[in-house]
Design an enzyme around this catalytic site. Structure first.
Site, PDB file in Angstrom:
ATOM      1  N   GLU A   1       4.105  -2.115   0.355  1.00  0.00           N
ATOM      2  CA  GLU A   1       5.262  -3.356   0.924  1.00  0.00           C
ATOM      3  C   GLU A   1       4.590  -4.667   0.391  1.00  0.00           C
ATOM      4  O   GLU A   1       2.995  -5.068   0.925  1.00  0.00           O
ATOM      5  CB  GLU A   1       4.802  -3.506   2.696  1.00  0.00           C
ATOM      6  CG  GLU A   1       5.581  -2.314   3.085  1.00  0.00           C
ATOM      7  CD  GLU A   1       4.925  -1.816   4.658  1.00  0.00           C
ATOM      8  OE1 GLU A   1       5.841  -2.652   5.226  1.00  0.00           O
ATOM      9  OE2 GLU A   1       3.975  -0.999   4.765  1.00  0.00           O
TER      10      GLU A   1
ATOM     11  N   ARG B   1      -6.668   9.133   3.685  1.00  0.00           N
ATOM     12  CA  ARG B   1      -6.747   7.531   3.427  1.00  0.00           C
ATOM     13  C   ARG B   1      -8.125   7.713   2.862  1.00  0.00           C
ATOM     14  O   ARG B   1      -9.165   8.088   3.489  1.00  0.00           O
ATOM     15  CB  ARG B   1      -6.326   6.663   4.053  1.00  0.00           C
ATOM     16  CG  ARG B   1      -7.000   6.950   5.554  1.00  0.00           C
ATOM     17  CD  ARG B   1      -6.000   5.575   6.242  1.00  0.00           C
ATOM     18  NE  ARG B   1      -6.181   4.199   5.715  1.00  0.00           N
ATOM     19  CZ  ARG B   1      -4.592   3.239   6.280  1.00  0.00           C
ATOM     20  NH1 ARG B   1      -4.139   3.595   6.843  1.00  0.00           N
ATOM     21  NH2 ARG B   1      -5.392   1.833   5.245  1.00  0.00           N
TER      22      ARG B   1
ATOM     23  N   LYS C   1      -4.548  -6.696   7.391  1.00  0.00           N
ATOM     24  CA  LYS C   1      -3.809  -7.752   6.539  1.00  0.00           C
ATOM     25  C   LYS C   1      -3.814  -8.410   7.882  1.00  0.00           C
ATOM     26  O   LYS C   1      -3.915  -9.260   7.671  1.00  0.00           O
ATOM     27  CB  LYS C   1      -2.421  -7.386   6.189  1.00  0.00           C
ATOM     28  CG  LYS C   1      -2.621  -6.587   4.918  1.00  0.00           C
ATOM     29  CD  LYS C   1      -0.670  -6.364   4.791  1.00  0.00           C
ATOM     30  CE  LYS C   1      -0.964  -5.184   3.367  1.00  0.00           C
ATOM     31  NZ  LYS C   1       0.113  -4.991   2.738  1.00  0.00           N
TER      32      LYS C   1
END
Length: 840
Positions: A259, A484, A494
């Site tokens: 993204e 992950r 973020k």
């Protein structure tokens, strides 16, 4: 920014830590973290360490244990301390292994098993080492010199991890030479020899050193080794499979779909390796596809940075696409889904939808009033959404799935929503935008993805992924999920990083204390080290929660054999050699790496006036101290003669030494027990190189889990995470090294760019991004951080992007040196791994 001043408490800790044998710089570093400093202080007091007169090496090991032992109970930590004090643990690797063992075992400790797991008493003769390595290489599946790093890494997973690293490397190289012939013979003819690294370009599905070196452990075993073959993913109709295989030729097709709403972090490097590496290893193709379906959160700089990071890590997308490329097709499929009575327009509020899904009580689910509306009514409402009749929140398109399912991702997910935001590519064309749950699987289908690889938080989404493809009767890729990568002691959110930037806790998104890829790049971490780190962890369904110190150790190991070495003094102390004439000048040729001759040599002057590091001189001598003191003799690294201190001058206020007077000893002098750093003053050659700023970075947060801090993660920020040192000095060979490193990086980037553009042209691919020119692509791969070196006995450093070095843009025939306006700014990449043979 001026250097941080120590508080009285910190100064007290520094003096305490120096009393056990740490140098001034190491004691200061140990005192930076309040948590580990408190642990080290406790160790010193409980075990009466100050009375034991330790060697510096043992003191360093205790400091290392204090940093790593936060999870240990007092008894287990004490066992580790005793193992250091009695000499069983002799290296930082052994301390790390001991911590790992003690975290999973309680008192009483099985001493025999502990020693075995920590390599205590390990011994191997050169003959035994060569024999074991040769046997391993002969029986392994390694296919040439490109696999050298992978084989060394595999052997470090055996008992040979405790062997001398250099001896192990040399033994593997000898075994490779016997099996594959000389290394030079294995390189392509007619091309300049290049050093083998783990990060080279992977373009158009062509496997290179990146994939070759990690193939056995990553792509053939574990999670990736068990993946289906192209075409084995089941389809609702046989012709869909046949059409897919005809389009792909039976090759592996993957995609990396970030993204563009922020900068990539180190966790994304695993996704990049998995997707690009898996496709390349199997001779397939990998897309870079921007998931640009939320224009309100997307910025142009994020798109650019993502592409730069992918290329910097050594990969080249087969095609670059955007979800917005398919907005028209997606809209038509949404209309088709409504026609099939498998989607409907809903006007419920967010609260109403939540209550219909069971609410806080998690009660029975119920359909909203719009779920059974006629197909024609939903089609009309969807057109009204498209034409901007509704405002955000007034209408959504929902998929008609299974409200009775135990999977929340089947509870009529949103497919389209209204957004009054212009899109960076489609501008004002659309008033509605598809969601990830609607877009992702269909874009995978459009691009004939054979392996849709994602992290385990999307496991629940697999059912809705399959449902939508089958509901529309389109080709259905197979989604597979792996764990992950998380690095503890930092944050990768973020939103939280944006707070740090906006509130000036860090310089920007590329602040070297962060773990964004642009920050690691700016710090000077080589891309090959990141690929090596990720591949060494393997790929499985379990999440990898790795301490930052482990990442830094991988970086350190990577730099050990690749970074040139320069003489450097961080805190200069002037030395006048009284028995040399004023105009004395001797030029010395020194290797840039004693074990890697292909890195070349540098030429440094030796004169009457030199500088040494202030940490290498004490006013008071002792039996366990081997560096310079009044009346004492030491060697100078790679200089012809040792020196003896005959007198000194001190600052009348602080009492600290400001200048030493020494004499150089003749060739008959006894060989000194220690050698120290130095740089010479020689104005005509520009020696030494004065460093305007040396930036030393420590962990940004005080704990391993900043998110658990109260009231929020910012309360855990380490106020002493940045130290700026002014006035360090480096040998004059810095200029030639900088110019050569920058030129080599530009040459390699140009070759990669030309190859990528050639592949694009041959595959009839029309690039879908604005900067696909040789100049733009090349510049994405080159920055001043490629100027890396080891400051001998100091640390590994790289030039910061704010450095101004005019010589980098000068013609090759111009001798590099300092120019007016130059600004030398260095970032510490990582500290040095302690050498067990180094004396205090």
């Amino acid at each position: 920014m001026p250097p941080n001043r120590d508080t009285p408490d910190t100064a007290s800790l520094v003096e305490l830590f120096k009393s056990i044998g740490l140098t001034q710089s190491k004691a200061a570093e140990a005192a930076k973290s309040s948590k580990s400093a408190a642990t080290l202080k406790e160790i010193i007091e409980i075990h009466a360490v100050t009375e034991k007169r330790l060697e510096e090496k043992q003191a360093v090991l205790l400091a290392s244990l204090a940093v790593q032992s936060s999870k240990l109970e007092a008894g287990e930590r004490g066992y580790g301390v005793d193992a250091i004090l009695d000499g069983r643990l002799k290296s930082t690797d052994q301390v790390s292994a001991a911590i790992k063992y003690l975290e999973t075992h309680s008192l009483p400790i099985d001493g025999f098993e502990f020693d075995k797991q920590c390599g205590v008493g390990f011994s191997v003769t050169p003959e035994q080492l060569s024999s074991q390595v040769a046997s391993y290489v002969t029986s392994s599946a390694s296919a040439g010199w490109n696999n050298l790093g992978a084989v060394i890494g595999s052997l470090k997973g055996t008992e040979l991890r405790w062997a001398n690293p250099l001896e192990l490397k040399n033994a593997v190289e000898r075994a490779f030479a016997e099996k594959f012939g000389p290394k030079e013979a294995s390189k392509p003819k007619g091309k300049e020899a290049k050093k083998d690294t783990l990060a080279k370009t992977v373009s158009a599905g062509e496997p290179t050193a990146t994939t070759a070196s990690t193939s056995k452990s990553v792509f053939l075993e574990g999670f990736l080794g068990r993946l289906h073959k192209p075409g084995e993913n089941p389809q609702i109709h046989p012709h869909l499979r046949e059409r897919h295989l005809a389009a792909t030729g039976g090759l592996v097709y993957t995609r990396f779909p970030p993204e563009p709403n922020g900068f990539l972090h180190i966790g994304h490097s695993k996704a990049i390796l998995v997707n690009f590496g898996y496709a390349a290893y199997h001779g397939g193709k990998c897309y870079l596809r921007y998931d640009d379906t939320n224009p309100s959160a997307e910025e142009g700089r994020y798109f650019e940075s993502i592409l730069q990071s992918v290329r910097w890590l050594g990969f080249e997308p087969w095609k670059i696409t955007y979800s917005s490329d398919y907005f028209d097709e997606l809209y038509e499929l949404a209309v088709e889904l409504i026609r099939r009575d498998k989607a409907y327009v809903c006007h419920c509020s967010g609260d109403e939808i939540y209550e219909n899904r069971g609410g806080d009580e998690r009660g029975p689910r119920k359909a909203c009033a719009h779920r059974t509306r006629p197909v024609s009514h939903s089609l009309g409402e969807f057109r009204r959404m498209k034409h901007g009749i509704y405002q955000p929140g007034e209408a959504i398109l929902r998929m008609k799935q299974d409200l009775e399912s135990g999977n929340t991702m089947m509870w009529d997910l949103v497919a389209y929503r209204v957004l009054n935001a212009p899109h960076h590519r489609t501008h004002d064309k659309w008033k509605i935008y598809p969601t990830y749950d609607f877009t992702h699987c269909l874009c995978d289908s459009f691009e004939n993805i054979s392996h849709s690889l994602c992290t385990t938080e999307f496991i629940a989404s697999r059912e809705s992924y399959d449902w939508l493809c089958d509901a529309l009767e389109v080709y259905k890729p197979r989604q597979s999920e792996y764990g992950r990568l998380n690095v503890t002691g930092t944050i990768m959110s973020k939103r939280k990083i944006r707070q740090l930037v906006q509130e000036n806790y860090v310089l920007d998104w590329d602040d070297p204390r962060l773990y964004t890829l642009i920050a690691l790049r700016r710090r000077g971490v080589p891309p090959g080290a990141i690929i090596s780190f990720v591949s060494s962890l393997g790929v499985s369904t379990a999440a990898s929660n790795i301490q930052a110190v482990r990442f830094e150790q991988t970086v350190r190991q990577y730099l050990e054999s690749t970074a040139p070495r320069l003489l450097m003094v961080l805190c200069p102390l002037k030395v006048t050699i009284e028995n040399l004439p004023e105009d004395y000048l001797l030029w010395l040729d020194k290797p840039l790496h004693p074990k890697v001759p292909e890195l070349g040599t540098s030429k440094v002057p030796f004169t009457r006036t030199i500088y040494i590091d202030a940490d290498d001189f004490r006013l008071e001598d002792s039996k366990d101290y081997f560096r310079l003191a009044p009346g004492k003799t030491v060697g100078l690294f790679q200089a012809p003669h040792p020196i003896t201190c005959t007198s000194y001058k001190t600052d009348p206020v602080t009492g600290r030494p400001v200048e030493l007077v020494c004499r150089v000893e003749d060739s008959g002098a006894k060989k000194p027990k220690a050698f120290i750093q130095w740089v010479a003053v020689h104005a005509p050659s520009g020696s030494p190189v004065r460093v305007d700023q040396t930036r030393i970075f420590y962990q940004l947060f005080k704990s391993e889990n900043p998110s658990a801090a109260v009231p929020d993660f910012k309360a855990d920020i380490n106020p002493d995470s940045l130290e700026i040192v002014e006035g360090a000095m480096v040998e004059v060979g810095f200029w030639a090294l900088a110019k050569r490193a920058y030129a080599d990086a530009r040459k390699e980037s140009t070759e990669r760019t030309e190859k990528a553009l050639k592949t694009t042209a041959e595959s009839d691919t029309v690039p879908r991004f604005d900067d696909d020119t040789p100049k733009a692509t090349s510049e994405q791969l080159v920055g001043k951080e490629c100027i890396r070196f080891q400051g001998l006995r100091v640390a590994y450093f790289a030039a910061d992007k704010d450095a101004k070095l005019a010589c980098l843009d000068e013609p090759d025939d111009v001798v590099p040196s300092r120019r007016e306006g130059d600004l030398v700014i260095l970032n510490r990449i990582v500290s040095l791994k302690e050498d067990s043979g180094k004396t205090a």
